[in-house]
Motif scaffolding. Structure first.
Motif, PDB file in Angstrom:
ATOM      1  N   ALA A 257       0.743  -1.045   0.278  1.00 40.70           N
ATOM      2  CA  ALA A 257       0.193  -0.403   0.043  1.00 40.70           C
ATOM      3  C   ALA A 257       0.427   1.135  -0.461  1.00 40.70           C
ATOM      4  CB  ALA A 257      -0.936  -0.313   0.698  1.00 40.70           C
ATOM      5  N   ASP A 258       1.817   1.115   0.957  1.00 40.36           N
ATOM      6  CA  ASP A 258       3.063   1.721   0.386  1.00 40.36           C
ATOM      7  C   ASP A 258       3.725   1.902  -0.939  1.00 40.36           C
ATOM      8  OD1 ASP A 258       4.660   0.138   0.822  1.00 40.36           O
ATOM      9  OD2 ASP A 258       5.418   0.462   2.701  1.00 40.36           O
ATOM     10  N   ASP A 259       3.336   1.740  -1.544  1.00 42.17           N
ATOM     11  CA  ASP A 259       4.329   0.942  -3.127  1.00 42.17           C
ATOM     12  C   ASP A 259       5.346   0.502  -3.302  1.00 42.17           C
ATOM     13  OD1 ASP A 259       3.242   1.984  -5.846  1.00 42.17           O
ATOM     14  OD2 ASP A 259       4.979   3.527  -6.026  1.00 42.17           O
ATOM     15  N   ALA A 260       6.018   0.234  -1.993  1.00 36.52           N
ATOM     16  CA  ALA A 260       7.402   0.016  -1.840  1.00 36.52           C
ATOM     17  C   ALA A 260       7.079  -1.878  -2.627  1.00 36.52           C
ATOM     18  CB  ALA A 260       7.649  -0.694  -1.053  1.00 36.52           C
ATOM     19  N   ASN A 261       8.207  -2.366  -3.321  1.00 36.55           N
ATOM     20  CA  ASN A 261       7.873  -3.128  -3.850  1.00 36.55           C
ATOM     21  C   ASN A 261       8.554  -4.140  -3.052  1.00 36.55           C
ATOM     22  OD1 ASN A 261       7.720  -2.949  -7.167  1.00 36.55           O
ATOM     23  ND2 ASN A 261      10.012  -3.114  -7.082  1.00 36.55           N
TER      24      ASN A 261
ATOM     25  N   PHE B 191       4.587   8.835   4.905  1.00 34.55           N
ATOM     26  CA  PHE B 191       3.137   8.218   5.697  1.00 34.55           C
ATOM     27  C   PHE B 191       3.118   9.488   6.549  1.00 34.55           C
ATOM     28  CE2 PHE B 191       4.125   7.491  10.591  1.00 34.55           C
ATOM     29  CZ  PHE B 191       3.469   6.659  10.558  1.00 34.55           C
ATOM     30  N   VAL B 192       4.024  10.026   7.257  1.00 32.02           N
ATOM     31  CA  VAL B 192       3.532  11.461   8.008  1.00 32.02           C
ATOM     32  C   VAL B 192       2.462  12.334   7.297  1.00 32.02           C
ATOM     33  CG1 VAL B 192       5.015  13.192   9.071  1.00 32.02           C
ATOM     34  CG2 VAL B 192       5.826  10.547   9.541  1.00 32.02           C
ATOM     35  N   LYS B 193       3.173  12.756   5.732  1.00 32.01           N
ATOM     36  CA  LYS B 193       1.877  13.969   6.003  1.00 32.01           C
ATOM     37  C   LYS B 193       0.348  13.111   5.770  1.00 32.01           C
ATOM     38  CE  LYS B 193       1.876  15.645   0.486  1.00 32.01           C
ATOM     39  NZ  LYS B 193       2.026  15.635  -0.794  1.00 32.01           N
ATOM     40  N   GLU B 194       0.391  11.965   4.898  1.00 32.26           N
ATOM     41  CA  GLU B 194      -1.137  11.355   5.585  1.00 32.26           C
ATOM     42  C   GLU B 194      -1.563  10.897   6.614  1.00 32.26           C
ATOM     43  OE1 GLU B 194      -1.469   8.100   2.788  1.00 32.26           O
ATOM     44  OE2 GLU B 194      -0.604   9.422   1.049  1.00 32.26           O
ATOM     45  N   THR B 195      -0.951  10.746   7.483  1.00 35.48           N
ATOM     46  CA  THR B 195      -1.421  10.587   8.713  1.00 35.48           C
ATOM     47  C   THR B 195      -0.824  11.987  10.062  1.00 35.48           C
ATOM     48  OG1 THR B 195       0.628   9.544   9.515  1.00 35.48           O
ATOM     49  CG2 THR B 195      -1.767   8.551   7.970  1.00 35.48           C
ATOM     50  N   GLY B 196      -0.150  12.826   9.353  1.00 34.01           N
ATOM     51  CA  GLY B 196       0.195  13.450  10.787  1.00 34.01           C
ATOM     52  C   GLY B 196       0.914  12.573  11.909  1.00 34.01           C
ATOM     53  N   TYR B 197       1.088  11.871  11.654  1.00 29.82           N
ATOM     54  CA  TYR B 197       2.422  11.302  12.946  1.00 29.82           C
ATOM     55  C   TYR B 197       2.982  12.099  13.636  1.00 29.82           C
ATOM     56  CZ  TYR B 197       3.646   7.209  14.995  1.00 29.82           C
ATOM     57  OH  TYR B 197       4.226   6.038  16.578  1.00 29.82           O
ATOM     58  N   VAL B 198       3.590  11.564  14.720  1.00 30.13           N
ATOM     59  CA  VAL B 198       4.839  12.279  15.398  1.00 30.13           C
ATOM     60  C   VAL B 198       5.291  11.451  16.253  1.00 30.13           C
ATOM     61  CG1 VAL B 198       5.658  13.674  17.401  1.00 30.13           C
ATOM     62  CG2 VAL B 198       3.138  14.620  15.615  1.00 30.13           C
TER      63      VAL B 198
ATOM     64  N   ALA C 162       3.533   1.759  13.522  1.00 31.81           N
ATOM     65  CA  ALA C 162       2.149   2.285  13.196  1.00 31.81           C
ATOM     66  C   ALA C 162       2.285   2.260  11.780  1.00 31.81           C
ATOM     67  CB  ALA C 162       2.928   3.770  14.256  1.00 31.81           C
ATOM     68  N   TYR C 163       3.684   2.733  11.108  1.00 34.09           N
ATOM     69  CA  TYR C 163       3.680   2.536   9.059  1.00 34.09           C
ATOM     70  C   TYR C 163       3.257   1.100   9.183  1.00 34.09           C
ATOM     71  CZ  TYR C 163       6.127   2.773   4.771  1.00 34.09           C
ATOM     72  OH  TYR C 163       6.498   3.035   3.506  1.00 34.09           O
ATOM     73  N   ALA C 164       3.790   0.299   9.306  1.00 31.00           N
ATOM     74  CA  ALA C 164       3.236  -0.891   8.800  1.00 31.00           C
ATOM     75  C   ALA C 164       2.096  -0.729   8.620  1.00 31.00           C
ATOM     76  CB  ALA C 164       4.152  -2.102  10.161  1.00 31.00           C
ATOM     77  N   LYS C 165       1.156  -0.103  10.229  1.00 32.85           N
ATOM     78  CA  LYS C 165      -0.028  -0.785  10.386  1.00 32.85           C
ATOM     79  C   LYS C 165      -1.157   0.726   9.476  1.00 32.85           C
ATOM     80  CE  LYS C 165      -4.075  -0.239  13.456  1.00 32.85           C
ATOM     81  NZ  LYS C 165      -4.705   0.116  14.752  1.00 32.85           N
ATOM     82  N   TRP C 166      -0.474   1.646   8.336  1.00 27.47           N
ATOM     83  CA  TRP C 166      -1.019   2.124   7.952  1.00 27.47           C
ATOM     84  C   TRP C 166      -0.660   1.060   6.161  1.00 27.47           C
ATOM     85  CZ3 TRP C 166       2.691   4.830   4.455  1.00 27.47           C
ATOM     86  CH2 TRP C 166       2.342   5.700   3.427  1.00 27.47           C
ATOM     87  N   ALA C 167       0.640   1.154   5.856  1.00 26.73           N
ATOM     88  CA  ALA C 167       1.030   0.217   5.013  1.00 26.73           C
ATOM     89  C   ALA C 167      -0.066  -1.339   5.084  1.00 26.73           C
ATOM     90  CB  ALA C 167       2.340   0.116   4.430  1.00 26.73           C
TER      91      ALA C 167
END
Length: 360
Positions: A60-64, A109-116, A195-200
Protein backbone atom coordinates in the motif's frame (compact mmCIF):
# COMPACT_ATOMS: atom_id res chain seq x y z
CA UNK A 1 6.10 6.23 28.01
CA UNK A 2 7.22 7.76 24.59
CA UNK A 3 10.04 10.28 24.53
CA UNK A 4 10.05 10.43 28.31
CA UNK A 5 11.07 6.82 28.53
CA UNK A 6 13.96 7.39 26.20
CA UNK A 7 15.30 10.43 27.98
CA UNK A 8 14.99 8.79 31.37
CA UNK A 9 16.86 5.76 30.10
CA UNK A 10 19.57 7.92 28.70
CA UNK A 11 19.91 9.84 31.93
CA UNK A 12 20.16 6.54 33.78
CA UNK A 13 22.99 5.48 31.44
CA UNK A 14 21.14 2.55 30.02
CA UNK A 15 20.26 3.80 26.62
CA UNK A 16 21.93 3.08 23.34
CA UNK A 17 24.15 0.97 21.36
CA UNK A 18 24.51 -0.34 17.94
CA UNK A 19 21.96 -2.81 19.09
CA UNK A 20 23.52 -6.05 18.77
CA UNK A 21 21.36 -7.55 21.27
CA UNK A 22 20.30 -4.32 22.52
CA UNK A 23 20.53 -1.17 20.74
CA UNK A 24 22.13 0.19 23.72
CA UNK A 25 23.87 -1.68 26.43
CA UNK A 26 27.11 -2.62 27.92
CA UNK A 27 28.46 -6.12 27.78
CA UNK A 28 31.43 -7.80 29.36
CA UNK A 29 32.55 -9.13 26.00
CA UNK A 30 33.13 -6.27 23.56
CA UNK A 31 33.25 -8.62 20.59
CA UNK A 32 29.68 -9.63 21.37
CA UNK A 33 28.38 -6.16 22.02
CA UNK A 34 24.77 -7.08 22.23
CA UNK A 35 24.42 -3.98 24.10
CA UNK A 36 26.33 -1.46 22.29
CA UNK A 37 26.25 -2.60 18.79
CA UNK A 38 22.73 -2.45 19.32
CA UNK A 39 24.12 -5.50 22.83
CA UNK A 40 21.63 -23.09 -1.44
CA UNK A 41 24.99 -21.52 -2.30
CA UNK A 42 25.34 -17.98 -3.59
CA UNK A 43 28.31 -18.09 -5.97
CA UNK A 44 28.56 -14.32 -6.27
CA UNK A 45 26.81 -11.51 -4.47
CA UNK A 46 27.55 -9.33 -7.47
CA UNK A 47 25.95 -11.68 -9.95
CA UNK A 48 22.70 -10.31 -11.33
CA UNK A 49 19.66 -11.68 -9.57
CA UNK A 50 17.41 -13.43 -12.06
CA UNK A 51 14.46 -11.08 -11.98
CA UNK A 52 12.14 -13.60 -13.59
CA UNK A 53 12.73 -15.91 -10.62
CA UNK A 54 11.37 -13.36 -8.15
CA UNK A 55 7.69 -12.81 -7.53
CA UNK A 56 7.09 -9.20 -6.60
CA UNK A 57 4.14 -7.30 -5.16
CA UNK A 58 3.49 -3.65 -4.43
CA UNK A 59 2.48 -2.73 -0.91
CA UNK A 60 0.00 0.00 0.00
CA UNK A 61 3.04 2.25 0.42
CA UNK A 62 4.04 1.45 -3.18
CA UNK A 63 7.07 -0.53 -2.00
CA UNK A 64 8.35 -3.49 -3.94
CA UNK A 65 7.81 -6.70 -1.98
CA UNK A 66 9.34 -10.11 -2.64
CA UNK A 67 7.44 -13.36 -2.22
CA UNK A 68 9.15 -15.49 0.41
CA UNK A 69 7.83 -18.97 -0.21
CA UNK A 70 6.96 -21.34 2.61
CA UNK A 71 9.70 -23.58 3.90
CA UNK A 72 11.62 -25.06 6.81
CA UNK A 73 15.04 -23.98 8.07
CA UNK A 74 17.47 -24.27 10.97
CA UNK A 75 17.20 -21.12 13.09
CA UNK A 76 19.95 -19.86 15.35
CA UNK A 77 23.73 -19.75 15.66
CA UNK A 78 26.38 -21.66 17.60
CA UNK A 79 28.33 -18.40 18.00
CA UNK A 80 25.88 -16.55 20.24
CA UNK A 81 24.42 -17.91 23.51
CA UNK A 82 21.04 -16.23 23.09
CA UNK A 83 20.70 -17.72 19.59
CA UNK A 84 20.79 -21.29 20.90
CA UNK A 85 19.74 -23.99 20.68
CA UNK A 86 19.60 -24.18 16.91
CA UNK A 87 16.14 -25.47 16.11
CA UNK A 88 13.96 -26.28 13.14
CA UNK A 89 11.28 -23.77 12.17
CA UNK A 90 8.63 -23.96 9.44
CA UNK A 91 7.00 -20.84 7.99
CA UNK A 92 4.09 -20.12 5.72
CA UNK A 93 4.63 -17.93 2.66
CA UNK A 94 4.69 -14.15 3.07
CA UNK A 95 5.79 -11.00 1.28
CA UNK A 96 8.74 -8.91 2.51
CA UNK A 97 9.86 -5.43 1.51
CA UNK A 98 12.87 -5.78 -0.75
CA UNK A 99 14.64 -3.02 1.19
CA UNK A 100 14.39 -1.05 4.40
CA UNK A 101 11.72 1.65 4.62
CA UNK A 102 13.19 4.87 3.29
CA UNK A 103 12.98 8.50 4.36
CA UNK A 104 10.76 9.23 1.36
CA UNK A 105 8.34 6.44 2.27
CA UNK A 106 8.15 7.51 5.89
CA UNK A 107 7.64 11.14 4.84
CA UNK A 108 4.59 10.08 2.81
CA UNK A 109 3.19 8.26 5.85
CA UNK A 110 3.65 11.34 8.03
CA UNK A 111 2.15 13.59 5.36
CA UNK A 112 -0.98 11.47 5.12
CA UNK A 113 -1.46 10.79 8.84
CA UNK A 114 0.21 13.64 10.75
CA UNK A 115 2.02 11.05 12.84
CA UNK A 116 4.55 12.37 15.39
CA UNK A 117 7.42 10.06 16.31
CA UNK A 118 8.66 9.39 19.84
CA UNK A 119 11.79 11.48 19.28
CA UNK A 120 9.64 14.51 18.38
CA UNK A 121 7.24 14.37 21.30
CA UNK A 122 7.43 16.91 24.15
CA UNK A 123 8.43 15.87 27.65
CA UNK A 124 6.77 16.83 30.91
CA UNK A 125 9.25 17.92 33.64
CA UNK A 126 6.80 16.61 36.25
CA UNK A 127 7.65 13.13 35.06
CA UNK A 128 11.31 13.71 35.90
CA UNK A 129 11.60 15.21 39.38
CA UNK A 130 15.06 16.51 40.12
CA UNK A 131 16.16 16.57 36.49
CA UNK A 132 17.21 19.86 34.92
CA UNK A 133 14.28 20.92 32.69
CA UNK A 134 16.79 22.16 30.12
CA UNK A 135 17.69 18.53 29.46
CA UNK A 136 14.11 17.43 28.96
CA UNK A 137 13.66 18.38 25.34
CA UNK A 138 12.66 16.21 22.38
CA UNK A 139 15.57 14.57 20.66
CA UNK A 140 17.34 11.33 19.97
CA UNK A 141 20.74 9.67 20.18
CA UNK A 142 23.40 10.17 17.54
CA UNK A 143 26.63 8.26 17.13
CA UNK A 144 29.64 10.48 17.83
CA UNK A 145 33.15 9.22 16.96
CA UNK A 146 35.46 9.32 19.97
CA UNK A 147 39.19 8.67 20.11
CA UNK A 148 39.43 9.04 23.88
CA UNK A 149 37.61 6.10 25.42
CA UNK A 150 38.30 3.92 28.43
CA UNK A 151 37.04 0.70 26.90
CA UNK A 152 34.28 -0.72 24.74
CA UNK A 153 31.93 -1.51 27.61
CA UNK A 154 30.62 2.05 28.03
CA UNK A 155 28.57 2.98 24.95
CA UNK A 156 27.72 6.46 26.16
CA UNK A 157 31.29 7.38 25.28
CA UNK A 158 30.25 7.43 21.62
CA UNK A 159 26.56 8.22 21.85
CA UNK A 160 25.23 11.74 22.33
CA UNK A 161 21.66 12.73 23.13
CA UNK A 162 21.05 15.49 20.57
CA UNK A 163 18.05 17.83 21.11
CA UNK A 164 16.15 18.15 17.87
CA UNK A 165 17.50 14.95 16.35
CA UNK A 166 14.75 12.87 14.76
CA UNK A 167 13.93 11.10 11.51
CA UNK A 168 13.83 14.40 9.59
CA UNK A 169 17.05 15.68 11.20
CA UNK A 170 19.30 12.62 11.61
CA UNK A 171 22.32 14.44 13.09
CA UNK A 172 20.42 17.24 14.83
CA UNK A 173 18.28 20.29 14.03
CA UNK A 174 20.77 21.68 11.50
CA UNK A 175 20.80 18.46 9.48
CA UNK A 176 18.26 17.31 6.90
CA UNK A 177 17.17 14.29 4.90
CA UNK A 178 17.16 16.38 1.73
CA UNK A 179 19.16 14.40 -0.78
CA UNK A 180 18.82 11.31 1.40
CA UNK A 181 15.29 10.34 0.39
CA UNK A 182 16.47 6.86 -0.61
CA UNK A 183 18.34 6.24 2.67
CA UNK A 184 16.64 4.12 5.33
CA UNK A 185 14.63 6.10 7.83
CA UNK A 186 16.15 6.15 11.34
CA UNK A 187 15.49 7.53 14.86
CA UNK A 188 12.35 5.41 15.18
CA UNK A 189 11.10 3.74 18.35
CA UNK A 190 9.32 0.42 18.00
CA UNK A 191 5.87 2.02 18.02
CA UNK A 192 6.91 4.39 15.22
CA UNK A 193 7.80 1.46 12.99
CA UNK A 194 4.67 -0.47 13.94
CA UNK A 195 2.47 2.55 13.17
CA UNK A 196 3.89 2.82 9.67
CA UNK A 197 3.43 -0.89 9.04
CA UNK A 198 -0.23 -0.69 10.07
CA UNK A 199 -0.81 2.31 7.81
CA UNK A 200 0.73 0.43 4.88
CA UNK A 201 -1.48 -2.60 5.48
CA UNK A 202 1.50 -4.64 6.61
CA UNK A 203 3.22 -5.63 9.84
CA UNK A 204 6.70 -5.98 11.26
CA UNK A 205 8.37 -9.35 10.62
CA UNK A 206 8.83 -11.97 13.29
CA UNK A 207 12.48 -12.72 13.88
CA UNK A 208 11.95 -16.19 12.45
CA UNK A 209 10.62 -14.67 9.22
CA UNK A 210 13.48 -12.20 9.14
CA UNK A 211 16.18 -14.85 9.59
CA UNK A 212 14.56 -17.24 7.11
CA UNK A 213 14.48 -14.49 4.48
CA UNK A 214 18.06 -13.45 5.24
CA UNK A 215 19.37 -17.01 4.89
CA UNK A 216 17.63 -17.25 1.50
CA UNK A 217 17.51 -21.02 1.41
CA UNK A 218 20.98 -21.63 2.81
CA UNK A 219 21.57 -24.03 5.69
CA UNK A 220 25.04 -22.97 6.61
CA UNK A 221 27.46 -22.30 9.41
CA UNK A 222 29.22 -19.60 7.41
CA UNK A 223 29.74 -16.38 9.39
CA UNK A 224 27.75 -14.12 7.07
CA UNK A 225 24.43 -14.71 5.38
CA UNK A 226 26.16 -14.66 2.01
CA UNK A 227 29.27 -16.70 2.85
CA UNK A 228 32.70 -16.46 4.43
CA UNK A 229 34.15 -13.13 3.31
CA UNK A 230 33.17 -9.52 3.90
CA UNK A 231 34.40 -8.49 0.46
CA UNK A 232 34.20 -9.89 -3.03
CA UNK A 233 36.30 -8.73 -5.97
CA UNK A 234 37.63 -6.03 -3.65
CA UNK A 235 34.16 -4.66 -2.91
CA UNK A 236 32.44 -4.64 0.48
CA UNK A 237 29.27 -6.70 0.66
CA UNK A 238 27.56 -4.67 3.39
CA UNK A 239 27.55 -1.22 4.94
CA UNK A 240 29.46 -1.79 8.18
CA UNK A 241 32.22 -0.01 10.11
CA UNK A 242 35.79 -0.15 8.81
CA UNK A 243 38.64 1.15 10.91
CA UNK A 244 39.14 1.52 14.65
CA UNK A 245 35.84 1.70 16.46
CA UNK A 246 34.66 4.23 17.63
CA UNK A 247 37.45 6.59 16.70
CA UNK A 248 37.80 6.53 12.95
CA UNK A 249 35.84 5.02 10.11
CA UNK A 250 38.03 4.56 7.05
CA UNK A 251 34.93 4.53 4.82
CA UNK A 252 36.23 1.70 2.67
CA UNK A 253 32.65 0.78 1.79
CA UNK A 254 31.96 4.37 0.76
CA UNK A 255 29.60 5.36 3.58
CA UNK A 256 30.05 6.98 6.97
CA UNK A 257 26.50 6.41 8.16
CA UNK A 258 23.53 5.06 6.22
CA UNK A 259 23.73 4.12 2.56
CA UNK A 260 20.93 4.46 0.00
CA UNK A 261 18.93 1.24 -0.07
CA UNK A 262 20.16 -1.09 -2.79
CA UNK A 263 23.76 0.16 -2.64
CA UNK A 264 25.02 -3.35 -1.96
CA UNK A 265 24.16 -6.61 -3.74
CA UNK A 266 20.89 -8.35 -2.82
CA UNK A 267 20.75 -11.87 -1.46
CA UNK A 268 19.59 -14.83 -3.54
CA UNK A 269 15.96 -13.93 -2.93
CA UNK A 270 16.33 -10.31 -4.00
CA UNK A 271 16.43 -8.69 -0.54
CA UNK A 272 18.82 -5.80 0.12
CA UNK A 273 20.78 -4.91 3.27
CA UNK A 274 19.93 -7.95 5.34
CA UNK A 275 23.27 -7.28 7.02
CA UNK A 276 24.51 -3.78 7.85
CA UNK A 277 23.10 -0.33 7.08
CA UNK A 278 20.54 -0.13 9.92
CA UNK A 279 19.18 -2.44 12.57
CA UNK A 280 15.63 -3.57 11.80
CA UNK A 281 12.83 -3.88 14.34
CA UNK A 282 11.09 -7.26 14.58
CA UNK A 283 7.80 -7.95 16.34
CA UNK A 284 9.14 -10.48 18.88
CA UNK A 285 9.75 -9.56 22.48
CA UNK A 286 13.39 -10.14 23.36
CA UNK A 287 14.37 -12.81 25.85
CA UNK A 288 17.85 -14.26 26.07
CA UNK A 289 16.28 -17.68 26.67
CA UNK A 290 13.63 -17.42 23.96
CA UNK A 291 14.89 -20.35 21.91
CA UNK A 292 14.98 -22.73 24.85
CA UNK A 293 11.40 -21.73 25.73
CA UNK A 294 10.10 -22.03 22.20
CA UNK A 295 7.54 -24.80 21.89
CA UNK A 296 6.27 -23.90 18.43
CA UNK A 297 8.05 -25.12 15.31
CA UNK A 298 5.55 -23.54 12.94
CA UNK A 299 5.24 -19.78 12.42
CA UNK A 300 6.61 -18.82 15.86
CA UNK A 301 5.85 -15.31 17.09
CA UNK A 302 8.27 -15.22 20.00
CA UNK A 303 7.79 -15.13 23.78
CA UNK A 304 4.82 -13.50 25.47
CA UNK A 305 6.96 -11.00 27.38
CA UNK A 306 10.38 -9.42 27.48
CA UNK A 307 13.20 -10.29 29.85
CA UNK A 308 16.84 -9.35 29.51
CA UNK A 309 18.98 -10.50 32.47
CA UNK A 310 21.29 -7.53 31.87
CA UNK A 311 18.41 -5.07 32.30
CA UNK A 312 15.38 -6.93 33.62
CA UNK A 313 13.27 -3.82 34.09
CA UNK A 314 13.23 -2.75 30.45
CA UNK A 315 10.86 -3.88 27.72
CA UNK A 316 12.81 -4.89 24.63
CA UNK A 317 12.03 -6.12 21.16
CA UNK A 318 14.28 -8.03 18.81
CA UNK A 319 16.31 -6.16 16.22
CA UNK A 320 18.07 -7.90 13.35
CA UNK A 321 20.80 -7.38 10.78
CA UNK A 322 23.31 -5.00 12.34
CA UNK A 323 24.11 -1.49 11.19
CA UNK A 324 26.78 0.78 9.76
CA UNK A 325 28.42 0.71 13.22
CA UNK A 326 29.08 -3.02 13.37
CA UNK A 327 32.42 -4.74 12.85
CA UNK A 328 34.14 -7.85 14.12
CA UNK A 329 36.18 -6.01 16.76
CA UNK A 330 33.16 -4.52 18.48
CA UNK A 331 29.71 -5.56 17.34
CA UNK A 332 29.42 -8.95 15.73
CA UNK A 333 25.65 -9.09 15.87
CA UNK A 334 25.30 -8.52 12.15
CA UNK A 335 26.50 -12.08 11.55
CA UNK A 336 24.28 -14.91 10.40
CA UNK A 337 21.81 -16.19 12.97
CA UNK A 338 22.64 -13.59 15.61
CA UNK A 339 20.09 -11.52 17.50
CA UNK A 340 19.90 -7.86 18.45
CA UNK A 341 17.68 -6.16 21.00
CA UNK A 342 16.45 -2.67 21.72
CA UNK A 343 14.41 -0.91 24.40
CA UNK A 344 11.15 -0.12 22.68
CA UNK A 345 11.20 3.64 23.29
CA UNK A 346 14.86 4.31 22.53
CA UNK A 347 15.42 5.54 18.96
CA UNK A 348 18.89 6.12 17.49
CA UNK A 349 20.36 7.01 14.13
CA UNK A 350 21.27 3.40 13.30
CA UNK A 351 17.88 1.71 13.71
CA UNK A 352 15.17 1.38 11.07
CA UNK A 353 12.86 -1.38 9.79
CA UNK A 354 11.23 -3.15 6.88
CA UNK A 355 7.76 -4.67 6.64
CA UNK A 356 6.14 -7.95 5.69
CA UNK A 357 2.64 -8.78 4.49
CA UNK A 358 0.56 -11.90 4.94
CA UNK A 359 -0.79 -13.64 1.86
CA UNK A 360 -4.57 -13.63 1.72
Amino acid sequence: MNSMTFVSLFLLLVCLGCTSSSQQRHTSDPSDAVAVCHVGVIPSRFARVQQDSLVRKRGADDANMVLIEAGTFQMGSVSFPDAQPIHEVSLRSFYMDEHEVTNAQYAQFVKETGYVTVAEQPLDPKEFPGVDPAVLVPGSAVFTPNNDISGLDQPLQWWTYVPGANWMHPEGPDSSIKGKESHPVTHLAYQDAAAYAKWAGKRLPTEAEWEYAAKAGKHTTEPYYWGNDKKEDGKWLANIFQGKFPASNTLEDGFETTAPVGSFPPNAWGLYDMEGNVWEWCSDFYRADAYSLNDSKANPTGPKDSYDPQEPGLVKRVQRGGSFLCNDAYCERYKAGSRGKGEVNSPTNNVGFRCVKDID
